[in-house]
Write a protein that holds these residues in place. Sequence first.
Motif, PDB file in Angstrom:
ATOM      1  N   LEU A 221      46.675  46.466  36.889  1.00  0.00           N
ATOM      2  CA  LEU A 221      45.657  47.480  37.223  1.00  0.00           C
ATOM      3  C   LEU A 221      44.664  46.928  38.245  1.00  0.00           C
ATOM      4  N   ILE A 222      44.316  45.646  38.100  1.00  0.00           N
ATOM      5  CA  ILE A 222      43.402  45.011  39.063  1.00  0.00           C
ATOM      6  C   ILE A 222      44.044  44.984  40.451  1.00  0.00           C
ATOM      7  N   LYS A 223      45.316  44.589  40.510  1.00  0.00           N
ATOM      8  CA  LYS A 223      46.012  44.514  41.808  1.00  0.00           C
ATOM      9  C   LYS A 223      46.064  45.897  42.484  1.00  0.00           C
ATOM     10  N   GLU A 224      46.401  46.919  41.702  1.00  0.00           N
ATOM     11  CA  GLU A 224      46.479  48.282  42.251  1.00  0.00           C
ATOM     12  C   GLU A 224      45.107  48.734  42.771  1.00  0.00           C
ATOM     13  N   SER A 225      44.049  48.369  42.041  1.00  0.00           N
ATOM     14  CA  SER A 225      42.693  48.767  42.432  1.00  0.00           C
ATOM     15  C   SER A 225      42.256  48.055  43.704  1.00  0.00           C
ATOM     16  N   VAL A 226      42.622  46.777  43.824  1.00  0.00           N
ATOM     17  CA  VAL A 226      42.296  46.026  45.043  1.00  0.00           C
ATOM     18  C   VAL A 226      43.068  46.613  46.234  1.00  0.00           C
ATOM     19  N   GLU A 227      44.359  46.903  46.011  1.00  0.00           N
ATOM     20  CA  GLU A 227      45.180  47.516  47.077  1.00  0.00           C
ATOM     21  C   GLU A 227      44.571  48.846  47.540  1.00  0.00           C
ATOM     22  N   ALA A 228      43.984  49.586  46.597  1.00  0.00           N
ATOM     23  CA  ALA A 228      43.383  50.889  46.918  1.00  0.00           C
ATOM     24  C   ALA A 228      42.029  50.760  47.614  1.00  0.00           C
ATOM     25  N   ILE A 230      39.177  49.437  46.268  1.00  0.00           N
ATOM     26  CA  ILE A 230      38.005  49.601  45.404  1.00  0.00           C
ATOM     27  C   ILE A 230      37.118  48.354  45.441  1.00  0.00           C
ATOM     28  N   GLY A 231      37.732  47.175  45.545  1.00  0.00           N
ATOM     29  CA  GLY A 231      36.962  45.937  45.549  1.00  0.00           C
ATOM     30  C   GLY A 231      37.868  44.741  45.774  1.00  0.00           C
ATOM     31  N   ILE A 232      37.341  43.549  45.483  1.00  0.00           N
ATOM     32  CA  ILE A 232      38.120  42.315  45.620  1.00  0.00           C
ATOM     33  C   ILE A 232      38.247  41.657  44.249  1.00  0.00           C
ATOM     34  N   SER A 233      39.129  40.661  44.146  1.00  0.00           N
ATOM     35  CA  SER A 233      39.319  40.012  42.849  1.00  0.00           C
ATOM     36  C   SER A 233      39.711  38.548  43.055  1.00  0.00           C
ATOM     37  N   PHE A 234      39.770  37.827  41.949  1.00  0.00           N
ATOM     38  CA  PHE A 234      40.135  36.407  41.946  1.00  0.00           C
ATOM     39  C   PHE A 234      41.347  36.265  41.030  1.00  0.00           C
ATOM     40  N   LEU A 235      42.519  36.018  41.629  1.00  0.00           N
ATOM     41  CA  LEU A 235      43.761  36.036  40.858  1.00  0.00           C
ATOM     42  C   LEU A 235      44.625  34.807  41.132  1.00  0.00           C
ATOM     43  N   SER A 236      45.553  34.577  40.224  1.00  0.00           N
ATOM     44  CA  SER A 236      46.523  33.495  40.384  1.00  0.00           C
ATOM     45  C   SER A 236      47.505  33.836  41.502  1.00  0.00           C
ATOM     46  N   ARG A 237      47.892  32.825  42.277  1.00  0.00           N
ATOM     47  CA  ARG A 237      48.912  33.046  43.316  1.00  0.00           C
ATOM     48  C   ARG A 237      50.234  33.512  42.688  1.00  0.00           C
ATOM     49  N   TRP A 238      50.506  33.075  41.436  1.00  0.00           N
ATOM     50  CA  TRP A 238      51.743  33.505  40.768  1.00  0.00           C
ATOM     51  C   TRP A 238      51.809  35.026  40.661  1.00  0.00           C
ATOM     52  N   THR A 239      50.652  35.639  40.416  1.00  0.00           N
ATOM     53  CA  THR A 239      50.636  37.077  40.128  1.00  0.00           C
ATOM     54  C   THR A 239      50.744  37.937  41.387  1.00  0.00           C
ATOM     55  N   ILE A 240      50.538  37.344  42.568  1.00  0.00           N
ATOM     56  CA  ILE A 240      50.497  38.168  43.792  1.00  0.00           C
ATOM     57  C   ILE A 240      51.592  37.787  44.788  1.00  0.00           C
TER      58      ILE A 240
END
Length: 289
Positions: A221-228, A230-240
Amino acid sequence: MDQPLNVFVTVVEKRNFSRAAEELHMTQPAVSQYIKNLEDALGTKLLERSNRSVELNKAGEIVYHHAKELLNLYSKMNYLLDDLTNRASGKITIGASYTYGEYVLPHVIAKIRHNYPLITPSITIGNSTEIGDLVYSHQLDVGIIEGDYPARDMKVDDFTEDEMVIVAAPSHVQVENGSILENEMWIVREAGSGTREATEKMWKQLEITPPNTMAFGSTQLIKESVEAGIGISFLSRWTIRKELELGSLVVLTIPDFTYTRTFSILMRSPFQTKVLEVFLEHIHDHHIH
């Protein structure tokens, strides 16, 4: 074959019948019966019982010393036989935090199923705190978590590192100066999550206190929201990995800033089944690219 000795050793080490019963997932009368049968078979008392605890007598000390050796030898014998016949089989309950559980663990399980088709894993995904609590309460055989967790009576094995990055939609203006980050809408995971803990440490490291945050309980859900946008996030490279390949997310690079965190294996039981050993071997052998 080894159960009476295993029960005896557990009672000695826990110094209490009820704690031993809890550890062995047995009733207290069953534990008492095992000890009585062992004492009858050996023709001597092994334990001195008091209201609160049990202590070894001289005969008990001899039996305890040799029981430890016998259990170790028995375990090695089974391990070698299992290796010889490649018959590791049975259930294993695995818990993992979202990042590892959703993006890495499926590849490890696929390899285990290929090499050991009789192993049937059951997987629970939760945040690091939830997984740690389930391992502690014996509801899981093993847990994989990120971030800090109070180990209590558990064995903690740090086994791999993970790079965390700031991600944004491709349309986002690249940041030249770290201070601009403070005014962004930050999309974060819920409290108790290892990713949320890492995010808060990153803010501290960059000396920012974002006034605008949204918390979601799902990395997808965070990835979809960032793609849309809405904002930025701090995520693992594995997840993206897939999103970076597709170009649907970009990494915001901050000068002189990198962040890595450690993933750990949590276990509580001192005994390792062949199935658990196989799982741990595959976890350590799995190389993440």
